[in-house]
Motif scaffolding. Sequence first.
Motif, PDB file in Angstrom:
ATOM      1  N   TYR A  75       1.577 -10.639   8.838  1.00 36.25           N
ATOM      2  CA  TYR A  75       1.350  -9.373   9.660  1.00 36.25           C
ATOM      3  C   TYR A  75       1.974  -8.157   8.825  1.00 36.25           C
ATOM      4  CZ  TYR A  75      -0.493 -12.635  12.955  1.00 36.25           C
ATOM      5  OH  TYR A  75      -1.195 -13.713  13.291  1.00 36.25           O
ATOM      6  N   GLY A 125      -1.471  -5.994  11.755  1.00 38.22           N
ATOM      7  CA  GLY A 125      -0.507  -5.243  11.157  1.00 38.22           C
ATOM      8  C   GLY A 125      -0.599  -3.650  11.838  1.00 38.22           C
ATOM      9  N   ASP A 126       0.083  -2.661  11.055  1.00 33.10           N
ATOM     10  CA  ASP A 126       0.346  -1.487  11.749  1.00 33.10           C
ATOM     11  C   ASP A 126       0.393  -0.571  10.730  1.00 33.10           C
ATOM     12  OD1 ASP A 126       0.107   0.628  13.856  1.00 33.10           O
ATOM     13  OD2 ASP A 126       2.183   0.195  14.399  1.00 33.10           O
ATOM     14  N   GLU A 150      -4.632   6.754   9.672  1.00 33.39           N
ATOM     15  CA  GLU A 150      -4.397   5.375   9.897  1.00 33.39           C
ATOM     16  C   GLU A 150      -5.635   4.393   9.923  1.00 33.39           C
ATOM     17  OE1 GLU A 150      -2.901   2.890  13.703  1.00 33.39           O
ATOM     18  OE2 GLU A 150      -1.710   4.586  13.484  1.00 33.39           O
ATOM     19  N   ARG A 151      -6.578   4.871  10.877  1.00 35.63           N
ATOM     20  CA  ARG A 151      -7.990   3.893  11.192  1.00 35.63           C
ATOM     21  C   ARG A 151      -8.610   3.607   9.758  1.00 35.63           C
ATOM     22  NH1 ARG A 151      -9.390   5.958  16.598  1.00 35.63           N
ATOM     23  NH2 ARG A 151      -7.371   5.213  17.239  1.00 35.63           N
ATOM     24  N   THR A 179       7.289  -3.719   6.567  1.00 42.98           N
ATOM     25  CA  THR A 179       7.762  -5.099   7.270  1.00 42.98           C
ATOM     26  C   THR A 179       6.793  -6.002   7.301  1.00 42.98           C
ATOM     27  OG1 THR A 179       9.136  -3.329   8.514  1.00 42.98           O
ATOM     28  CG2 THR A 179       8.775  -5.636   9.606  1.00 42.98           C
ATOM     29  N   ALA A 197       4.766   1.743   6.729  1.00 44.76           N
ATOM     30  CA  ALA A 197       5.231   3.038   6.879  1.00 44.76           C
ATOM     31  C   ALA A 197       4.980   3.995   5.750  1.00 44.76           C
ATOM     32  CB  ALA A 197       6.758   3.064   7.648  1.00 44.76           C
ATOM     33  N   ALA A 230       3.221  -4.516   8.465  1.00 47.33           N
ATOM     34  CA  ALA A 230       3.666  -2.956   9.344  1.00 47.33           C
ATOM     35  C   ALA A 230       3.906  -2.065   8.039  1.00 47.33           C
ATOM     36  CB  ALA A 230       4.551  -3.019  10.318  1.00 47.33           C
ATOM     37  N   VAL A 280       1.605   3.354  10.168  1.00 45.62           N
ATOM     38  CA  VAL A 280       2.090   4.710  10.652  1.00 45.62           C
ATOM     39  C   VAL A 280       2.724   5.791   9.732  1.00 45.62           C
ATOM     40  CG1 VAL A 280       3.019   3.333  12.761  1.00 45.62           C
ATOM     41  CG2 VAL A 280       4.536   3.821  11.041  1.00 45.62           C
TER      42      VAL A 280
END
Lengths: 337, 337
Positions: free
Chosen positions: B85, B120-121, B3-4, B131, B89, B87, B123
């Motif tokens: 932003y 954002g994110d 992730e990072r 998203t 997956a 996200a 995962v």
Amino acid sequence: MRERQLIELIARRCGPPRDRRVLRGIGDDAAVVAAKPVCVISTDSLVEDVHFTLSHYTPAEIGHKALATALSDLAAMGAEVGEAYLALALPGRLREEFSRELIDGVVDLAENHGVTIAGGDVVDSSALALTVTVVGWAENPERLVYRDGARQGQRVGVTGTLGAAGAALLLESYDHEPPIPLAADQRRALEQRLKRPRPRLREGLLLAESGASAMIDLSDGLASDARQLAQRSGVRLHIDLAALPLAAGVREVAAARGLAAEELAATAGEDYELLFTVDDRRVAEVEQALAAADCPVTWVGAVEVGTGVVFFDASGHCRCDLHGFEHGRVAAKPERD
Amino acid sequence: MRERQLIELIARRCGPPRDRRVLRGIGDDAAVVAAKPVCVISTDSLVEDVHFTLSHYTPAEIGHKALATALSDLAAMGAEVGEAYLALALPGRLREEFSRELIDGVVDLAENHGVTIAGGDVVDSSALALTVTVVGWAENPERLVYRDGARQGQRVGVTGTLGAAGAALLLESYDHEPPIPLAADQRRALEQRLKRPRPRLREGLLLAESGASAMIDLSDGLASDARQLAQRSGVRLHIDLAALPLAAGVREVAAARGLAAEELAATAGEDYELLFTVDDRRVAEVEQALAAADCPVTWVGAVEVGTGVVFFDASGHCRCDLHGFEHGRVAAKPERD
């Protein structure tokens, strides 16, 4: 249940926006909100079999946790909480009752914190996933707290207690082994910390007002998160393991598994407490503010010249081998290092 | 890629925020943005095997489309575009090169429209899903355009051309049948409309300034989207099928499959054009503004007393049987009705 029906269910469950700042909520192309001078935004996703399993979490716990972890990021900035937006990827195999309970979990927590669910999206998917975007506000960007403000000589504090979520994960992952002797209510309390974390929103605001110079929420474990803060601030954090405030039951769970409780607390994540730094002269102010909010605060270390995080144990030995926790189970956050 | 690392890749690819309003971008608990008086927010998810398949879309097309469809919602409000932003997956089976290209697709479109990817994110997940949350701004909520402002006697207009995405879906879903005779560049143009839709951001702003009273973006098909606008406004929309502006090639694709081209254009979705209503006295102003932006505008009907949408064909027969398009393939949006 099709997308539009589910959106109508969410809209009905939320009711008309109570916050007058929300000019348009669910039902238009986009939501419209009366802004304050500074907007603070974070997005977080929770995915089935990565962050939770349906065998261990109820639908309401999944909904609660998705919103709580997102709100925790606003807490860590010292922002005033505003609106939330829920993007729900929902497998057809999950029934209407499941969606209803999940949405209850989101909306109950939102109502507790005065957060309006102002919009979102619902789509079909093979895996259940929730992406929550939260919006916070501030009057002045100078009043927000970032990760890069720690300065040499400052104290390192932490809210609440640590290790509860990690202990709960250990209890879960050892389901099939001889049970750990722990009172039912204590076990339940640990489990609730994992499944229904409380975002420290009020505490984050108070810390910002009381002069916290840097702040981060403890999602990946103190060892990882403190390293992030140290790196962004260009400093070293010195942490005393013996000073860490352990949640009740953590010592018992750690002992039963042959682990040092303080190490569990330093490396396990998902406590969603706040780690912060502050000048010595503001320490009393921080203590008073958090006491008024009924939130424990513990001084766990100091900011030094250097890089990274160094832990010291009770006998004064340096421990450089502590890292974020890798849970040996499917529901672990995979990115922990 | 963990992730990072992926977040660092996104941060590097985006570079430091060029927009001075973005006070903090990727790297803190949350992004911080200098706000304008009114905040406009929308969240949209695209999911593998629901909205796209990896066999039909390149990674860059997936990234482009996820951001474009979200931005289209801001266009439909007449908002000034702000930040986005992301996200993400991401299944472990997809390689670093895939993520890189997908992020390129997002960032290229963002740069074209002056949008900063501010957070954002990332995962892990079994299914690829994006998203995107987009944030737009306005000086005054009165200048935004909602779905509920259509009034009796007003005209109904549409930007650009219709049916291109629907025709491209037909071309795709008949891959294994005898090919439809269509010039390669025309086929490519139709496909691009489906896979790289252009959000009508400038046009949405111009329409808001020129007096559009209600507006919606055409994502689920004119028949569905016009019904939403009619319902929210408490009016009936009268639409002339013969007036619909068909994209080049739509007539040929429809004919080869035994469909009426205008019906395809009225029922197929994903064109991401804007449908709007406006007073007669502002019609010339709208035409001038959109001509200056090099965007075709076509008057396709009128607002009447009543409910729902009525289509009339070239011989004046009423058609009440037109609904949003159900694509007979896995990549269809499942919620169309």
